[in-house]
Design a protein around this motif. Structure first.
Motif, PDB file in Angstrom:
ATOM      1  N   ASN A 144     -19.869   0.980  27.878  1.00 46.05           N
ATOM      2  CA  ASN A 144     -18.577   1.650  28.055  1.00 46.05           C
ATOM      3  C   ASN A 144     -18.365   2.717  26.977  1.00 46.05           C
ATOM      4  N   GLU A 147     -20.597   5.737  27.779  1.00 46.24           N
ATOM      5  CA  GLU A 147     -20.073   6.543  28.884  1.00 46.24           C
ATOM      6  C   GLU A 147     -18.833   7.331  28.442  1.00 46.24           C
ATOM      7  N   TYR A 151     -18.292  11.330  28.532  1.00 42.47           N
ATOM      8  CA  TYR A 151     -17.111  11.889  29.187  1.00 42.47           C
ATOM      9  C   TYR A 151     -16.339  12.815  28.248  1.00 42.47           C
ATOM     10  N   ILE A 157     -18.818  11.157  35.390  1.00 47.54           N
ATOM     11  CA  ILE A 157     -19.798  10.112  35.706  1.00 47.54           C
ATOM     12  C   ILE A 157     -19.394   9.398  36.996  1.00 47.54           C
ATOM     13  N   LYS A 159     -20.918   6.238  39.540  1.00 48.00           N
ATOM     14  CA  LYS A 159     -21.932   5.171  39.598  1.00 48.00           C
ATOM     15  C   LYS A 159     -21.859   4.500  40.973  1.00 48.00           C
ATOM     16  N   ALA A 216     -15.491   6.638  34.416  1.00 50.74           N
ATOM     17  CA  ALA A 216     -16.852   6.358  34.898  1.00 50.74           C
ATOM     18  C   ALA A 216     -16.791   5.218  35.913  1.00 50.74           C
TER      19      ALA A 216
END
Ligand code: AMP
Ligand code: MG
Length: 300
Positions: A144, A147, A151, A157, A159, A216
């Motif tokens: 986390n 990501e 960002y 992002i 997924k 994300a």
């Protein structure tokens, strides 16, 4: 997936097709989304400010390669990279687990596609005890944070977990057996992983619920029907790129002067051809280039 929500994959219908009856029925929508995707990716490349990271996860034969081929293959190779992640090399294994993924993250203006991703380090690694639980269980927070770092640096992002059921997987393995051109894709590992189906489900469920964030998000894609998978992913990527409100950069040269000087276009013609957004009327274009700071995607 809503941040903080949980998913029970056993409850998700892998054969879901929404309102669409068939591939033929959905094809015009897929084609329109894919065409628009290409335009938007070109715009991202031209703008050179933001980037997009797409992570594809799923079991063997879930359709990661097919998604790249049919949906993301529409993108211009000049602004796009695809990286597949296999068992880590010696050099990769000697670094922190995120090292190889960070190196493949997209530069400004680029789209990066991960065929498997940093999530393998809480999936296969967890299912097969490749590191102790004390190690992999800390990785959700580290992922986390990683990501969020991307960002905050201008990377959006997305997924995708491609959801197939065990019957569909076996059908796809059988289809590979029957097609000599696809024999190269078959590995012992494919069959050897099947007894671990439930352990993988647990690992996926944890990864999806612990690591779906506003910036994300995870998407669970029903993927028994390849065309529905393509439609869903093309739509989500397209809508995400649309939402960024990207603009072509202002020219770094004085277009009007060039028109007059080299093309002998008269002032009247110049005015007619002037940009419709009313900017740049003075003809004094400001130089912009890739060295600008990225805008915070949160404010985009
Ligand atoms: P494939 O994507 O079918 O070419 O297979 C790649 C293989 O590499 C899969 O069996 C993955 O589980 C494995 N793999 C990918 N990342 C890792 C990782 N970080 N640690 C161990 N195995 C991995
Ligand atoms: Mg495989």
């Amino acid at each position: 997936m809503e941040p903080g929500s949980k998913v029970d994959l056993g409850e998700v219908d892998a054969g879901f097709t929404d309102k669409h009856e068939s591939h033929e029925h959905a094809l015009p929508e897929i084609e329109a989304d894919v065409a628009r995707l290409r335009e938007l990716q070109y715009l991202m490349y031209a703008e050179g400010k933001r980037s997009l990271l797409i992570c594809l996860q799923g079991r063997d034969a879930a359709g990661k390669d097919g998604t790249i081929n049919h949906v993301l293959g529409a993108m211009n190779p000049q602004g796009c990279t695809v990286t597949g992640f296999k068992v880590p090399s010696q050099e990769e294994a000697a670094h922190d687990f995120l090292w190889r993924y960070h190196k493949a993250a997209p530069a400004r203006g680029q789209v990066a596609i991960f065929n498997r991703s940093h999530y393998e380090d809480v999936l296969v690694v967890r299912v097969h005890d490749l590191v102790p639980k004390a190690v992999w269980s800390e990785r959700y927070d580290l992922i986390n944070d990683f990501e969020r770092l991307l960002y905050e640096s201008g990377t959006h992002i997305l997924k995708f977990y491609l959801h197939i059921d065990p019957e569909e997987q076996l059908d796809r393995f059988r289809a590979r057996i029957q097609d000599p051109a696809r024999h190269w894709k078959i590995s012992d590992g494919d069959y050897a992983e099947r007894p671990y189906w439930d352990a993988y489900s647990d690992a996926f469920e944890d990864a999806l619920s612990k690591c779906s964030t506003r910036h994300a998000p995870w998407y669970v894609i029903p993927a028994n029907h390849k065309w529905f998978r393509n439609l869903a992913i093309a739509r989500i990527v397209r809508e995400t790129l649309e939402s960024l409100d990207m603009r072509f950069p202002k020219p770094s040269v004085d277009i009007e002067e060039i028109k007059r000087k080299y093309h002998e276009i008269a002032d009247d013609d110049v005015n007619q051809a002037a940009p419709s957004n009313g900017e740049n009327k003075s003809g004094k274009a400001k130089a912009t280039n890739g060295s600008q700071q990225p805008s915070n995607p949160g404010s985009a």
